[in-house]
Design an enzyme around this catalytic site. Structure first.
Site, PDB file in Angstrom:
ATOM      1  CG  ASP A  16     -86.821  26.039  26.231  1.00 32.58           C
ATOM      2  OD1 ASP A  16     -86.142  25.202  26.846  1.00 32.58           O
ATOM      3  OD2 ASP A  16     -87.762  26.667  26.752  1.00 32.58           O
ATOM      4  CG  ASP A 111     -83.785  22.067  28.754  1.00 30.08           C
ATOM      5  OD1 ASP A 111     -83.144  22.603  29.669  1.00 30.08           O
ATOM      6  OD2 ASP A 111     -85.009  22.228  28.607  1.00 30.08           O
ATOM      7  CD  GLU A 112     -83.502  28.408  28.032  1.00 29.94           C
ATOM      8  OE1 GLU A 112     -83.841  29.592  27.793  1.00 29.94           O
ATOM      9  OE2 GLU A 112     -83.689  27.844  29.127  1.00 29.94           O
TER      10      GLU A 112
END
Length: 370
Positions: A16, A111-112
């Site tokens: 993350d 983004d994860e």
């Protein structure tokens, strides 16, 4: 709990990025570094916060908060409109590094992601070296920090990635699961928000250990069979859910749980715009288009309403997705109801004829489970 309870033996990584949108803005605009930055729409247009830097979070600013409130909490905060092209460019690099480790990558957002390393590392010590190498590679190639968690399932890996943020790195070994979970507050369990925590507090359940001691029948009586069973299992560190790689996806969605239940329809529409744009960016990154657009609404009493509509052409246009999502929200009765979670979903990908046929039946817009 023995290691056998996690059989088949798995090693899962959760990655993350730290305050991703705001960090990209600070990277690209050095004058913003070390200052409170909020990304989102204008307060004049009733915009909401899509992301906040860690400096801004110190003032109580959180995502999904009305921008007007955020700027009242921190009058000297610097607002930046979302630059999805920059976020997408950084995301491509990050996901490239993920796939250098394993093809079993389940993207959660730009983004994860979850990575199943079970067949690509020898043990947790090897996984630790890979995880630290990934953090280093991302930092060198993007000038951004990633928090990494490793554990024997997705649930534990996600808690681990959040355990030492920002720029965190933490491993939960199978034999350490109970000791690790025991002292944690129940709010650390993904999906346990303000409402669930309040109910658990009324049951004098504050920690995961106390939740573990609660009989399954009691939890199901309060939360229903499915949610009660989920809480019962997660309190024991049990999560058999697989890492689902891109190529097996039949839909793509973005959801957000509000820190405070939402009752203002205009603010819901603002956040639907943000979620739709995020879904569109993910679709473009994966070179996908879909015909079925859907929304998900979870109310403060845990009831879920969904609506979906199938159009006659595949799309990943954020404006089109937003328009349909807002129209679908109008089909849900929000009178005297507070919303805890909103989600936007696109399915019926043009490369999957069977999925398109299945979703064509959803045009009746009837209330159904997601």
């Amino acid at each position: 709990m023995t290691q056998d309870e996690f059989a088949p033996h798995r090693i899962i990584m959760h990655v993350d990025m730290d305050a991703f949108y705001a960090s990209v803005e600070q990277r690209d605009h050095p004058e913003l570094r070390g200052k409170p930055v909020v990304v989102g729409g204008s307060p004049v247009d009733r915009g909401v916060v899509a992301a906040a830097s860690y400096e801004a979070r110190e003032y109580g600013i959180r995502s999904a908060m009305p921008m007007s409130l955020a700027l009242r909490l921190c009058p000297h905060a610097i607002r930046r409109p979302p630059n999805f092209q920059a976020y997408q460019d950084a995301s491509r690099i990050i996901h490239f590094h993920f796939r250098n480790i394993t093809p079993l990558v389940e993207p959660v957002s730009l983004d994860e992601a979850y990575l199943d390393m079970s067949d690509h590392v020898m043990d947790f010590a090897h996984a630790a070296a890979v995880g630290r190498g990934l953090k280093r590679d991302i930092r060198i190639s993007t000038q951004l920090n990633a928090s990494v968690g490793i554990g024997p399932n997705k649930f534990l890996a996600k808690i681990a990635s959040d355990y030492d943020k920002p720029d965190g790195f933490f491993i939960v070994h199978p034999e350490e699961v109970q000791d690790f979970l025991t002292p944690l507050p129940v709010r650390r369990i993904p999906g346990v928000g303000e409402k669930t925590e309040r109910i658990l507090t009324q049951l004098t359940i504050h920690t995961i250990q106390q939740l573990r001691e609660c009989p399954l029948s009691n939890l199901q009586q309060v939360f229903g069979n499915k949610h009660g069973l989920s809480l019962y299992n997660l309190a024991r560190g049990v999560d058999p859910s697989p890492v689902v790689a891109d190529q097996r996806r039949k839909s793509l969605s973005q959801e957000h749980t509000f820190s405070h239940d939402l009752a203002d329809g205009s603010k819901m529409n603002e956040f639907l715009s943000v979620l739709s744009a995020q879904v569109a960016e993910e679709l473009e990154k994966m070179d996908l288009k879909g015909r079925t657009i859907g929304i998900k609404v979870r109310f403060d009493n845990f009831q879920i309403a969904t609506r979906s509509f199938t159009i006659d052409h595949p799309t990943r246009d954020p404006k089109e997705i937003t328009k349909i999502a807002k129209l679908l929200l109008e089909r849900i009765d929000l009178t005297h109801r507070k919303v805890r979670l909103l989600g936007v979903r696109v399915a019926g990908f043009e490369t999957d004829a069977d999925d398109c046929a299945d979703n064509a039946a959803e045009n009746d817009l009837q209330l159904r489970l997601w």
